[in-house]
Design a protein around this motif. Structure first.
Motif, PDB file in Angstrom:
ATOM      1  N   LEU A  12     -65.027  49.378-117.793  1.00 33.27           N
ATOM      2  CA  LEU A  12     -63.958  48.919-116.894  1.00 33.27           C
ATOM      3  C   LEU A  12     -64.492  48.599-115.501  1.00 33.27           C
ATOM      4  N   GLU A  13     -65.445  49.384-115.045  1.00 39.57           N
ATOM      5  CA  GLU A  13     -66.068  49.110-113.742  1.00 39.57           C
ATOM      6  C   GLU A  13     -66.803  47.767-113.776  1.00 39.57           C
ATOM      7  N   TYR A  14     -67.511  47.508-114.876  1.00 43.44           N
ATOM      8  CA  TYR A  14     -68.238  46.241-115.020  1.00 43.44           C
ATOM      9  C   TYR A  14     -67.262  45.073-115.153  1.00 43.44           C
ATOM     10  N   LEU A  15     -66.200  45.297-115.882  1.00 41.11           N
ATOM     11  CA  LEU A  15     -65.162  44.274-116.050  1.00 41.11           C
ATOM     12  C   LEU A  15     -64.580  43.869-114.698  1.00 41.11           C
ATOM     13  N   TYR A  33     -55.466  38.321-116.164  1.00 44.68           N
ATOM     14  CA  TYR A  33     -54.257  39.042-116.593  1.00 44.68           C
ATOM     15  C   TYR A  33     -54.453  39.695-117.952  1.00 44.68           C
ATOM     16  N   ILE A  34     -54.892  38.929-118.948  1.00 46.37           N
ATOM     17  CA  ILE A  34     -55.022  39.491-120.300  1.00 46.37           C
ATOM     18  C   ILE A  34     -56.133  40.527-120.357  1.00 46.37           C
ATOM     19  N   LEU A  35     -57.233  40.301-119.632  1.00 49.95           N
ATOM     20  CA  LEU A  35     -58.346  41.252-119.674  1.00 49.95           C
ATOM     21  C   LEU A  35     -58.026  42.554-118.950  1.00 49.95           C
ATOM     22  N   ASN A  36     -57.037  42.516-118.057  1.00 47.55           N
ATOM     23  CA  ASN A  36     -56.662  43.724-117.326  1.00 47.55           C
ATOM     24  C   ASN A  36     -55.370  44.365-117.832  1.00 47.55           C
ATOM     25  N   PRO A  86     -43.683  37.875-128.112  1.00 45.69           N
ATOM     26  CA  PRO A  86     -43.234  38.038-126.723  1.00 45.69           C
ATOM     27  C   PRO A  86     -44.030  39.085-125.942  1.00 45.69           C
ATOM     28  N   LEU A  87     -44.594  40.072-126.670  1.00 44.29           N
ATOM     29  CA  LEU A  87     -45.251  41.191-125.987  1.00 44.29           C
ATOM     30  C   LEU A  87     -46.672  41.399-126.484  1.00 44.29           C
ATOM     31  N   ARG A  88     -47.531  41.810-125.553  1.00 44.28           N
ATOM     32  CA  ARG A  88     -48.890  42.234-125.872  1.00 44.28           C
ATOM     33  C   ARG A  88     -49.180  43.431-124.980  1.00 44.28           C
ATOM     34  N   ARG A  89     -49.451  44.588-125.621  1.00 42.41           N
ATOM     35  CA  ARG A  89     -49.701  45.838-124.893  1.00 42.41           C
ATOM     36  C   ARG A  89     -48.534  46.185-123.957  1.00 42.41           C
ATOM     37  N   GLY A  90     -47.320  45.879-124.440  1.00 41.41           N
ATOM     38  CA  GLY A  90     -46.121  46.238-123.703  1.00 41.41           C
ATOM     39  C   GLY A  90     -45.766  45.302-122.566  1.00 41.41           C
ATOM     40  N   LYS A  91     -46.554  44.241-122.363  1.00 44.65           N
ATOM     41  CA  LYS A  91     -46.306  43.277-121.286  1.00 44.65           C
ATOM     42  C   LYS A  91     -46.123  41.878-121.882  1.00 44.65           C
ATOM     43  N   GLU A  92     -45.639  40.962-121.025  1.00 44.13           N
ATOM     44  CA  GLU A  92     -45.461  39.578-121.478  1.00 44.13           C
ATOM     45  C   GLU A  92     -46.781  38.988-121.960  1.00 44.13           C
ATOM     46  N   THR A  93     -46.732  38.231-123.048  1.00 42.76           N
ATOM     47  CA  THR A  93     -47.922  37.518-123.505  1.00 42.76           C
ATOM     48  C   THR A  93     -48.223  36.371-122.532  1.00 42.76           C
TER      49      THR A  93
END
Length: 324
Positions: A12-15, A33-36, A86-93
């Protein structure tokens, strides 16, 4: 050896260092957005962990780990468009938050970025990583096409379904582990064995995902529970239900999988009830255990320290019992 949480934190630090918003904003902001959005970071952790298990340094494996994660998230962005999710990991796609064209183009840029990260390795390691990645990427695309084809077919078999999840999900897990071994310059036999271990775990992982899609807790699962049922996907649960259902239950189940109601909650609950009454729910759990145990059998053949073997075994058990 570091812990899984350590590897997650290193990654996560490298990301955060590597993924930054730049112009054009509408291309790079969706990528950030998607990577975080979070997620389990399963694949990059496996790259880092495997690298150290074979005597390498996790820092050298960070670019390969990031490449795997970027590619995985690229595939999710495009999958969500195809599934109209509509959702990915609980958030908007991404396509819901922006639009479909943005999702397609940002996804394309992610695929290119994933390849770009391999350029940071010496020629021989670069060649091995790129060859494995290309093979894996095309298999993932083939798996996705099988998945789409199955939605409109009424004669999908369990062997066909197992091939689909092997390509769509499991090969990338196997490749992540093999990449760690490649970066660590492990012996060829070890690279092949760790790939097989990862692939078998990946199959168990996808079966668990199918199971959680129907029977997971909406608060922890992060995706819409019942999404596969809404999309009429012929999952392992569905196919096992047909195998053991009565004639009346088969008619009911097949009829439900032709419907696309505006309010799907009743359909979801009825299908889940059939999954339970036919024994498919329990048989799916047993299949998850079976593939995990097969992975452990491969693990026993690996020439690694017993302490490292136990780390991988614990990791496999945690996947088998996960709720997210």
């Amino acid at each position: 050896m570091n812990t899984i949480i350590d590897y997650q934190n290193y990654f996560l630090e490298y990301l955060s260092q590597k993924v930054q918003n730049k112009e054009p904003k509408n291309l790079y902001e969706p990528i950030s957005y998607i990577l975080n959005l979070g997620g389990k970071r399963l694949r990059p952790v496996l790259v880092l962990m495997t690298s150290e298990i074979f005597g390498g340094n996790y820092q050298k494996a960070l670019d390969a780990a990031l490449a795997v994660e970027v590619f995985h998230n690229f595939s999710l962005v495009h999958d969500d468009i195809m599934d109209d999710a509509p959702l990915r990991r609980g958030k908007e796609t991404v396509h819901e938050k922006w639009d479909i064209n943005t999702g397609i183009l940002s996804g394309d840029a992610m695929l290119i970025n994933a390849y770009q990260l391999f350029e940071n390795y010496d020629s021989e390691i670069f060649r091995e990583l790129a060859t494995l990645f290309t093979k894996t990427a095309i298999e993932v695309c083939e798996g996705q096409q099988y998945d789409i084809d199955f939605e409109t077919r009424d004669d999908v078999t369990i062997p066909e379904y197992m091939k689909m999840i092997e390509y769509k999900t499991a090969v990338l897990v196997g490749a992540a582990m093999q990449m760690g071994a490649i970066v660590a310059e492990a012996p060829e036999t070890c690279k092949k064995e760790i790939y097989n271990f990862g692939k078998l775990l990946g199959i168990a992982f996808q079966l668990q995902d199918d199971y959680l899609d129907a029977f997971g807790d909406p608060e922890t699962f992060g995706k819409q529970v019942g999404g596969d049922i809404i999309e009429n996907k012929k999952t392992y649960l569905y196919l096992k239900s047909l195998e053991y259902a009565s004639e009346e239950e088969i008619k009911q189940l097949e009829g439900l999988f032709t419907l696309n109601p505006e309010n799907p909650s009743e359909k979801i609950e009825t299908v889940k009830s059939l999954f339970e009454s036919t024994g498919a729910k329990e048989r799916t759990r047993k299949e998850i255990v079976k593939y995990t145990e097969e992975a452990f059998d491969v693990l026993d053949t690996l020439s690694i320290d017993e302490s490292n073997r136990e780390i991988l075994r614990d990791f496999g058990k945690s996947l088998m019992n996960r709720t997210v």
